[in-house]
Design an enzyme around this catalytic site. Sequence first.
Site, PDB file in Angstrom:
ATOM      1  N   HIS A 168       0.862  -1.198   0.000  1.00 51.60           N
ATOM      2  CA  HIS A 168       0.000   0.000   0.000  1.00 51.60           C
ATOM      3  C   HIS A 168       0.895   1.244   0.000  1.00 51.60           C
ATOM      4  O   HIS A 168       1.865   1.312   0.761  1.00 51.60           O
ATOM      5  CB  HIS A 168      -0.889  -0.026   1.254  1.00 51.60           C
ATOM      6  N   GLU A 204       8.885   1.666  -3.311  1.00 53.95           N
ATOM      7  CA  GLU A 204       8.218   0.357  -3.296  1.00 53.95           C
ATOM      8  C   GLU A 204       9.043  -0.702  -4.017  1.00 53.95           C
ATOM      9  O   GLU A 204       9.100  -1.852  -3.581  1.00 53.95           O
ATOM     10  CB  GLU A 204       6.856   0.441  -3.998  1.00 53.95           C
TER      11      GLU A 204
HETATM   12  C1  GRF Z   1       1.481   0.720  -5.957  1.00 53.59           C
HETATM   13  O1  GRF Z   1       1.600   2.060  -5.593  1.00 53.59           O
HETATM   14  C2  GRF Z   1       0.989  -0.095  -4.785  1.00 53.59           C
HETATM   15  O2  GRF Z   1       1.383   0.395  -3.550  1.00 53.59           O
HETATM   16  C3  GRF Z   1      -0.507   0.014  -4.937  1.00 53.59           C
HETATM   17  O3  GRF Z   1      -0.739   0.013  -6.320  1.00 53.59           O
HETATM   18  C4  GRF Z   1       0.399   0.517  -7.005  1.00 53.59           C
HETATM   19  C5  GRF Z   1       0.793  -0.490  -8.030  1.00 53.59           C
HETATM   20  O4  GRF Z   1       1.695   0.033  -8.964  1.00 53.59           O
HETATM   21  N1  GRF Z   1      -1.202  -1.010  -4.207  1.00 53.59           N
HETATM   22  P1  GRF Z   1       2.164  -0.878 -10.180  1.00 53.59           P
HETATM   23  O5  GRF Z   1       0.925  -1.315 -10.927  1.00 53.59           O
HETATM   24  O6  GRF Z   1       2.891  -2.049  -9.600  1.00 53.59           O
HETATM   25  O7  GRF Z   1       3.048  -0.010 -11.024  1.00 53.59           O
END
Ligand code: GRF
Length: 207
Positions: free
Chosen positions: A108, A178
Amino acid sequence: MNIAVFSSHNGSDLQAIIDACNNGSINAKVCAVFSNNSDSRALIRASEAGIDNYHVSTIVYGSNEAMNAFILRQLDHHKTDMIFLAGYLKKLGVEILKKYHNRVFNIHPALLPKYGGQGMFGMNVHKAVIASKDAVSGVTIHRVTEEYDAGEIVAQATVEVSSWETAESLAEKVLNREHQFIVEVIKEIIEGRIPLGDSATLATGGI
Ligand code: GRF
């Protein structure tokens, strides 16, 4: 460690996991990718990496029950140890959560328990952080339960929110964090520092 990834759109977190598996940073394999969106970049990324991938929607399967039964069969077929929701905008079926009890994680883009719950996804999250004038935001990885963003938090990383920050620049900053963090946390799971549920539930079909 066989990881199944669910992703609805771009799949850049999925890509970070695939890359980490391929370059040996983690001793794991993405065994299958699922998306509710047939046009998602996530499914293309999976195909390009030679990973079995599935478009799962009730339009294709007729009902939630039939779709979840299909997902469970595929997870079983791919000997899935762990499930990662990475930008998956649907709830995972209860029968899947039961069978993979404490083996399902979500990433998240904020510091839960703030900025979580229904409707708190994508830019909505970052706009809310900017509006609140918080000096810090970040990433949360938590176990998935039936309620949105409410399961046990297993790891968090912070990013600084600059005074000039916009929701767009914050989104980019958090997403970049992330990509490293999801790999770091998967490593911790593999090394047993973040425990997985009892493997007996995998054999028995759930608790
Ligand atoms: C990310 O920001 C994650 O935290 C959220 O959705 C986004 C996914 O990004 N749950 P991606 O599709 O992996 O580029």
